[in-house]
Design an enzyme around this catalytic site. Structure first.
Site, PDB file in Angstrom:
ATOM      1  N   HIS A 128     -16.570  34.980  31.052  1.00 31.83           N
ATOM      2  CA  HIS A 128     -17.402  33.932  30.460  1.00 31.83           C
ATOM      3  C   HIS A 128     -18.032  34.488  29.188  1.00 31.83           C
ATOM      4  O   HIS A 128     -18.775  35.479  29.234  1.00 31.83           O
ATOM      5  CB  HIS A 128     -18.491  33.508  31.446  1.00 31.83           C
ATOM      6  N   GLU A 156     -19.882  29.636  26.466  1.00 31.81           N
ATOM      7  CA  GLU A 156     -21.216  29.044  26.435  1.00 31.81           C
ATOM      8  C   GLU A 156     -21.604  28.720  25.003  1.00 31.81           C
ATOM      9  O   GLU A 156     -21.420  29.526  24.095  1.00 31.81           O
ATOM     10  CB  GLU A 156     -22.236  30.006  27.036  1.00 31.81           C
ATOM     11  N   PHE A 199     -32.359  41.126  22.279  1.00 30.52           N
ATOM     12  CA  PHE A 199     -32.075  40.217  23.384  1.00 30.52           C
ATOM     13  C   PHE A 199     -31.906  41.012  24.678  1.00 30.52           C
ATOM     14  O   PHE A 199     -32.430  40.638  25.737  1.00 30.52           O
ATOM     15  CB  PHE A 199     -30.813  39.414  23.056  1.00 30.52           C
ATOM     16  N   ASP A 249     -36.589  30.191  31.632  1.00 34.39           N
ATOM     17  CA  ASP A 249     -37.574  31.105  31.061  1.00 34.39           C
ATOM     18  C   ASP A 249     -38.885  30.375  30.820  1.00 34.39           C
ATOM     19  O   ASP A 249     -38.894  29.169  30.547  1.00 34.39           O
ATOM     20  CB  ASP A 249     -37.064  31.675  29.736  1.00 34.39           C
ATOM     21  N   SER A 259     -14.102  31.060  29.891  1.00 36.94           N
ATOM     22  CA  SER A 259     -15.009  29.936  29.682  1.00 36.94           C
ATOM     23  C   SER A 259     -15.985  30.349  28.586  1.00 36.94           C
ATOM     24  O   SER A 259     -16.136  31.536  28.291  1.00 36.94           O
ATOM     25  CB  SER A 259     -15.744  29.565  30.975  1.00 36.94           C
TER      26      SER A 259
END
Length: 288
Positions: free
Chosen positions: A259, A9, A210, A101, A7
């Site tokens: 993912h 994002e 990140f 967030d 999958s």
């Protein structure tokens, strides 16, 4: 090696140029027949409208199953559930339910006075509607706000008890990180699907920043490898090799679904998928 399910994002575009890039990313990865794709929600709810537009466009123009991210940030309960009902009206019944967030510059998450206090409250309210498949976030490395090393496992269990169907982890750099988390989840009585999140590294400095923000541990060997690759001009080759080896190790350890965080840049994700045997031809054979 078993061919995994996948999958992807995406994140919502903020400009016309970014809209074209999202479209190109979707078109490049759709032939791999992902089980679903998801569209993120910006920090502090900053992309609420853009997320909705991107989800609607993918749902309307492709046959992909698309999941919309939904958070608790800066909205009342009524407003959040209205967004969810709007998705149902469009035929979108997959959600990724998150606390979210805090807005940029805020030290910590503060719930809206009339909003959901946390992701568990949001999940429970969505489950009461009966309309959604609900996925949630999970943290194989310790979340920056976690009280102790097992706090993330306890929170994930609460999310499943509230009505979540599956979880997607934050990215990590070593398979053993995921396996330790999976073992801890099983020990805590969690038997629902937990999908590992994979970040093909487009730019190491950005990925490292990140990682520091979200608590993902950065192994020294990876710092050293990208420093060497940068000198030799081989960052892309290293990125493909690192992500492919990580995924292969996960598959060898029993993982069946990966993912990918694409960052709306399809090439690395597509190359890694191809290396794992996830190709348009394989996808067509699976359907036949």
């Amino acid at each position: 090696m078993t061919t995994p399910r996948v999958s992807f994002e995406f994140y919502p575009p903020r400009s016309v140029e970014a809209s074209f890039r999202l479209h190109e990313t979707v078109q490049a990865l759709a032939p791999l027949r992902p089980e679903f794709v998801s569209v993120t929600f910006g920090a502090g709810g900053t992309t609420r409208k853009l997320t909705h537009e991107a989800v609607s466009a993918i749902h309307r123009t492709t046959d992909l199953k698309v999941a919309a991210h939904l958070t608790c940030v800066d909205a009342t309960r009524a407003e959040t559930l209205e967004i969810a009902r709007g998705y149902v009206a469009e035929g979108v019944t997959e959600l990724v339910a998150l606390r979210g967030d805090p807005p940029r510059g805020a030290a910590r998450f503060e719930p809206h006075p009339d909003g959901f206090a946390d992701s568990c409250e949001l999940i429970a309210a969505l489950r009461e509607t009966g309309d959604f498949t609900i996925r949630v976030g999970a943290y194989p490395d310790r979340h920056p706000e976690a009280a102790d090393d097992l706090a993330d496992v306890r929170w994930l269990k609460r999310k499943f008890e509230a009505g979540a169907d599956a979880a997607i982890t934050q990215f990590f750099f070593e398979a053993e990180t995921f396996f330790r988390f999976r073992d801890a989840c099983e020990k805590a009585g969690i038997d629902a699907p937990v999908l590992p999140g994979i970040l093909p590294i487009e730019h190491w400095a950005n990925a490292r920043r990140f990682a520091e923000r979200c608590g993902a541990k950065v192994p020294q060997w990876l710092d050293d490898a990208f420093a060497t690759a940068a000198r030799d001009g081989r960052e892309d080759l290293l990125a493909i090799a690192v992500a492919t080896e990580l995924c292969s190790n996960l598959i060898d350890g029993g993982v069946e679904h990966l993912h990918f965080y694409t960052l709306n840049k399809p090439n690395l994700t597509r190359d890694v998928c191809h290396a794992l045997g996830v190709t348009p031809e394989a996808a067509l054979r699976d359907v036949a």
